[in-house]
Write an enzyme that holds these catalytic residues in place. Structure first.
Site, PDB file in Angstrom:
ATOM      1  N   HIS A  44       0.807  -1.221   0.000  1.00 28.60           N
ATOM      2  CA  HIS A  44       0.000   0.000   0.000  1.00 28.60           C
ATOM      3  C   HIS A  44       0.839   1.270   0.000  1.00 28.60           C
ATOM      4  O   HIS A  44       1.875   1.366   0.656  1.00 28.60           O
ATOM      5  CB  HIS A  44      -1.050  -0.010   1.116  1.00 28.60           C
ATOM      6  N   ASP A  68       3.632  -6.055   3.788  1.00 27.27           N
ATOM      7  CA  ASP A  68       3.333  -4.976   4.739  1.00 27.27           C
ATOM      8  C   ASP A  68       4.257  -5.086   5.942  1.00 27.27           C
ATOM      9  O   ASP A  68       4.903  -6.112   6.157  1.00 27.27           O
ATOM     10  CB  ASP A  68       1.864  -5.051   5.182  1.00 27.27           C
ATOM     11  N   GLU A 106      -5.289   1.613   2.222  1.00 28.14           N
ATOM     12  CA  GLU A 106      -5.197   0.421   3.087  1.00 28.14           C
ATOM     13  C   GLU A 106      -5.474   0.786   4.528  1.00 28.14           C
ATOM     14  O   GLU A 106      -6.142   0.045   5.252  1.00 28.14           O
ATOM     15  CB  GLU A 106      -3.802  -0.212   2.949  1.00 28.14           C
ATOM     16  N   GLU A 107      -4.946   1.926   4.946  1.00 26.63           N
ATOM     17  CA  GLU A 107      -5.007   2.300   6.363  1.00 26.63           C
ATOM     18  C   GLU A 107      -6.423   2.626   6.843  1.00 26.63           C
ATOM     19  O   GLU A 107      -6.656   2.755   8.041  1.00 26.63           O
ATOM     20  CB  GLU A 107      -4.072   3.493   6.630  1.00 26.63           C
ATOM     21  N   ASP A 126       5.690   2.019   6.942  1.00 27.51           N
ATOM     22  CA  ASP A 126       4.417   1.327   6.767  1.00 27.51           C
ATOM     23  C   ASP A 126       3.629   2.138   5.733  1.00 27.51           C
ATOM     24  O   ASP A 126       3.031   3.149   6.093  1.00 27.51           O
ATOM     25  CB  ASP A 126       3.685   1.235   8.098  1.00 27.51           C
ATOM     26  N   HIS A 169       3.487   2.948  13.201  1.00 30.26           N
ATOM     27  CA  HIS A 169       2.554   4.082  13.255  1.00 30.26           C
ATOM     28  C   HIS A 169       3.090   5.259  14.075  1.00 30.26           C
ATOM     29  O   HIS A 169       2.334   6.022  14.667  1.00 30.26           O
ATOM     30  CB  HIS A 169       1.149   3.652  13.722  1.00 30.26           C
TER      31      HIS A 169
HETATM   32 ZN   LIG Z   1       0.575  -1.126   6.515  1.00 31.99          ZN
END
Ligand SMILES: [Zn+2]
Length: 348
Positions: free
Chosen positions: A62, A229, A206-207, A176, A317
């Site tokens: 992603h 991922d 995606e998130e 990410d 994150h």
């Molecule tokens: Zn991810």
């Protein structure tokens, strides 16, 4: 790592992936046989197989990163935010951000902090509380009129962080899943007459719920789906070993399950056997909470055998995500081997 640096530092929250997409398309020009961009914004890069009638493999990574949209500009010019993706408020104090102003076209640097008192004038109780995400605002240092002349509701806000190569590992924002994008680009470059028709799908959104992978997979109609991922590397101080998920630098993660998918068992077994055959370091991964594009691909149409290859990452994150170069290399090696060699399970 120069490519990963560019991928990491390019802004692109869910729904605004266009700059990342442009970068990837340029990087893969001349490497793949065709490109396709669908209505959602997914970029599919196709590498033809060595022979006709080969099964289709969809490899998804992603492009979107977690970030914010402008929700409100108040009378003092402070900007309130709508989050896009899962943030931990504890990681958002005193951050430098960029507001991508759509009226002026400028990239405005600002600072983000939660509403409330500075430490010197707050009580012990106030200092002990973690503010809600809604409490955070952006200060551009401009008057409200100046802000409103440039910024609109719905403009993208991204966190700023320089990518740094520390030797064995790298750290930066949006690894990410720009790390996954890097792995996919690198793999597409290495493929030579693969056993599959390879559809590298750089997905959007995606998130916010695997949205791009859903339409991407519908279009490709893959015989096998692989998501790339990041996952948690929980090998840092004061956390029990049983909560590890993966460790940094111990090899590519082979996902057994997370909350979006249980990897197709024969595919997992094939990847384990392949890793052992090629001497690629791997670690089996069970993630209690979280998902990847494999969760969407697996449930497309009448179902697709699917798995996730994971890049172990510390500090997921946050803007200080950290991945190991040796894990990235293990992932590329294993994925390339699978796509080159194919599998008996899918012979037409
Ligand atoms: Zn991810």
């Amino acid at each position: 790592m120069e490519l990963l640096k560019r991928l990491s530092e390019t802004p692109g929250v869910a729904g605004r992936e266009e700059r990342v997409r442009e970068l990837i398309e340029k990087e893969l020009a001349g490497v793949v046989d065709e490109f396709h961009v669908d209505a959602m914004g997914n970029l599919t890069a196709v590498k033809k197989a060595g022979k006709d009638g080969a099964p289709r493999a969809m490899i998804a990574a992603h492009m979107d990163e977690i970030g914010f949209y402008v929700r409100h500009i108040d009378d003092k010019g402070f900007i309130r935010l709508q989050r896009v993706g899962g943030f931990d408020p504890r990681n958002l104090f005193a951050r430098q951000v960029t507001v991508h102003a759509s009226i002026s076209g400028e990239e405005l640097i600002g600072v983000m902090n939660p509403a409330g008192k500075p430490i010197h004038i707050s009580t012990a109780e106030e200092r002990g509380k973690v503010p809600e995400l809604d409490a955070f605002y952006v200060d551009l240092g401009l008057k409200a009129d100046d802000v409103r002349a440039q910024v609109r509701v719905g403009d993208m806000v991204t966190l700023n962080q320089q990518f740094v190569d520390l030797g064995a590992v790298v750290t930066g924002k949006a690894l990410d899943d720009r790390a996954g994008c890097w792995v996919l680009i690198e793999t597409l470059k290495r493929l030579d007459d693969p056993a599959f028709e390879v559809h590298g799908v750089f997905t959007v959104q995606e998130e916010v719920g695997l949205r791009g992978a859903l339409t991407g997979a519908y279009r490709v109609e893959p015989h096998v789906g692989i998501a790339l991922d990041t996952t948690l590397a929980v090998d840092t101080p004061d956390i029990g070993e049983h909560l590890r998920v993966t460790q940094l630098g111990k090899g590519v993660g082979l996902k057994v399950m997370d909350s979006s998918a249980i990897s197709t068992r024969w595919l997992l077994d094939e990847f384990i056997a392949l890793a052992e055959k090629h001497g690629v370091e791997y670690q089996l991964e069970v993630l209690p909470l979280g998902g990847t594009d494999a969760g969407a691909i697996q449930r497309t149409r009448t179902g697709v055998p699917s798995i996730t290859l994971s890049t172990p990452s510390r500090y997921v994150h946050t803007v200080t995500e950290m991945v190991a170069k040796s894990d990235l290399e293990a992932e590329v090696t294993l994925l390339t081997a699978f796509l080159q060699e194919g599998t008996d399970r899918l012979d037409p």
